[in-house]
Scaffold this motif. Sequence first.
Motif, PDB file in Angstrom:
ATOM      1  N   TYR A   1     116.285   7.055  64.617  1.00 34.21           N
ATOM      2  CA  TYR A   1     116.831   6.462  65.841  1.00 34.21           C
ATOM      3  C   TYR A   1     117.203   7.648  66.719  1.00 34.21           C
ATOM      4  N   PRO A   2     116.397   7.972  67.749  1.00 35.37           N
ATOM      5  CA  PRO A   2     116.537   9.255  68.452  1.00 35.37           C
ATOM      6  C   PRO A   2     117.852   9.524  69.182  1.00 35.37           C
ATOM      7  N   PRO A   3     118.496   8.548  69.851  1.00 36.72           N
ATOM      8  CA  PRO A   3     119.734   8.899  70.557  1.00 36.72           C
ATOM      9  C   PRO A   3     120.757   9.551  69.608  1.00 36.72           C
ATOM     10  N   ASP A   4     121.370  10.632  70.064  1.00 40.01           N
ATOM     11  CA  ASP A   4     122.232  11.421  69.192  1.00 40.01           C
ATOM     12  C   ASP A   4     123.498  11.867  69.917  1.00 40.01           C
ATOM     13  N   PRO A   5     124.329  10.909  70.401  1.00 39.46           N
ATOM     14  CA  PRO A   5     125.579  11.303  71.067  1.00 39.46           C
ATOM     15  C   PRO A   5     126.460  12.130  70.137  1.00 39.46           C
ATOM     16  N   GLY A   6     127.357  12.926  70.724  1.00 44.27           N
ATOM     17  CA  GLY A   6     128.175  13.849  69.952  1.00 44.27           C
ATOM     18  C   GLY A   6     129.070  13.167  68.928  1.00 44.27           C
TER      19      GLY A   6
ATOM     20  N   LYS B   1     114.669   0.307  69.438  1.00 40.39           N
ATOM     21  CA  LYS B   1     113.420   0.994  69.095  1.00 40.39           C
ATOM     22  C   LYS B   1     113.712   2.158  68.146  1.00 40.39           C
ATOM     23  N   VAL B   2     112.897   2.309  67.106  1.00 42.38           N
ATOM     24  CA  VAL B   2     112.971   3.474  66.215  1.00 42.38           C
ATOM     25  C   VAL B   2     111.587   4.110  66.157  1.00 42.38           C
ATOM     26  N   ILE B   3     111.515   5.357  65.706  1.00 45.15           N
ATOM     27  CA  ILE B   3     110.240   6.061  65.615  1.00 45.15           C
ATOM     28  C   ILE B   3     110.118   6.703  64.228  1.00 45.15           C
ATOM     29  N   PRO B   4     108.882   7.018  63.787  1.00 45.47           N
ATOM     30  CA  PRO B   4     108.749   7.740  62.515  1.00 45.47           C
ATOM     31  C   PRO B   4     109.465   9.091  62.602  1.00 45.47           C
TER      32      PRO B   4
ATOM     33  N   MET C   1     108.812  -3.160  60.979  1.00 43.97           N
ATOM     34  CA  MET C   1     108.060  -1.907  60.947  1.00 43.97           C
ATOM     35  C   MET C   1     106.736  -1.988  61.709  1.00 43.97           C
ATOM     36  N   GLU C   2     106.294  -3.207  62.034  1.00 45.93           N
ATOM     37  CA  GLU C   2     105.068  -3.331  62.822  1.00 45.93           C
ATOM     38  C   GLU C   2     105.344  -3.073  64.299  1.00 45.93           C
ATOM     39  N   ASN C   3     106.555  -3.461  64.744  1.00 46.15           N
ATOM     40  CA  ASN C   3     106.932  -3.233  66.142  1.00 46.15           C
ATOM     41  C   ASN C   3     107.917  -2.073  66.307  1.00 46.15           C
ATOM     42  N   PHE C   4     108.243  -1.391  65.193  1.00 48.62           N
ATOM     43  CA  PHE C   4     109.143  -0.230  65.202  1.00 48.62           C
ATOM     44  C   PHE C   4     110.485  -0.550  65.867  1.00 48.62           C
ATOM     45  N   VAL C   5     111.134  -1.604  65.374  1.00 54.24           N
ATOM     46  CA  VAL C   5     112.466  -1.952  65.878  1.00 54.24           C
ATOM     47  C   VAL C   5     113.395  -2.260  64.711  1.00 54.24           C
ATOM     48  N   VAL C   6     114.691  -2.109  64.971  1.00 58.38           N
ATOM     49  CA  VAL C   6     115.716  -2.512  64.014  1.00 58.38           C
ATOM     50  C   VAL C   6     116.683  -3.434  64.745  1.00 58.38           C
ATOM     51  N   GLU C   7     117.118  -4.485  64.056  1.00 55.82           N
ATOM     52  CA  GLU C   7     118.059  -5.440  64.643  1.00 55.82           C
ATOM     53  C   GLU C   7     119.414  -5.244  63.981  1.00 55.82           C
ATOM     54  N   ILE C   8     120.452  -5.050  64.797  1.00 56.38           N
ATOM     55  CA  ILE C   8     121.783  -4.768  64.261  1.00 56.38           C
ATOM     56  C   ILE C   8     122.853  -5.550  65.022  1.00 56.38           C
TER      57      ILE C   8
END
Length: 311
Positions: free
Chosen positions: A131-136, A213-216, A104-111
Amino acid sequence: MYNQLTPEIIEEIKKVSNNVFLGEEINPDYAKDEMPIYGTHMPDLAVQPRSTEEVAAVMKICYENNIPVTPRGAGTGLAGGAVPLYGGVLIDISKMNKIKSYDMENFVVEIEAGVLLNDLAEDCQSKGMLYPPDPGEKFATVGGNVATNAGGMRAVKYGCTRDYVRAMTVVLPTGEIVKLGATVSKTSSGYSLLNLMIGSEGTLGIITELTLKVIPAPKSVISLIIPYENLEDCIATVPQFFMHHLAPQALEFMEKEVVMDTEKFLGKQVYPKELEGTEIGAYLLATFDGNSEEQLEDIIEQASEVVLEAG
């Protein structure tokens, strides 16, 4: 061009993976993706690895024996990338589906690359993130999204999948494991091999792990369906939104015929066909986000003025 699988090679693969399928054990869905024009081509053997090291071990055997390999996620693609045209070995990474950790300090998620887009979106939301990308296709694997650089309606504000990949682990055709990119925002040394791999559709290597990368998450979101007399006026509105600093989160324009076909398929009618005596020829779906209901109300008021002027 390629060699055939032999009983000896199959035994080698079984030594490095406990999840090997042959003959009638192979899922018939493995022969195709969601676009019928690419036909059906069954693999000779399928593997469902559980780790990067397992993928690497299988790839090494296939490389040394010149066996064709096709990587696959959820098989929801429309580009034929998951179709095993030459048979051989299919590597299905859908069981590598752990959301490993958030920073949460670098706003990333590892998967792991087999995580479904829908599962990642819901998990991020539960932590107040987006997680902003939103493919159909919401039930595609994120690894598949990265391999095709998938876009979606939110690309207009937030960009495509490429813009949210910070780092990845990739298994090369030789079986070598490489790590590309970095967790931090600014990393400018060396070749951009990360961007070479994004969108390569499994032709350069198999993506097994990702740092994204993730955002609030915005606090409020609202969508508008805006009818137009014709598609030209509909499309012409889009730059006007940006000229007025409205920055829509998502945009999609639809011709009347597409909407009617969809309604016919679903057996329900939702969109109006005419308004105040004018026949509607196109629709604009516009989504706006903001940090409060009040901010959104102000945005909607401005957007209404823009679209009325645009017809």
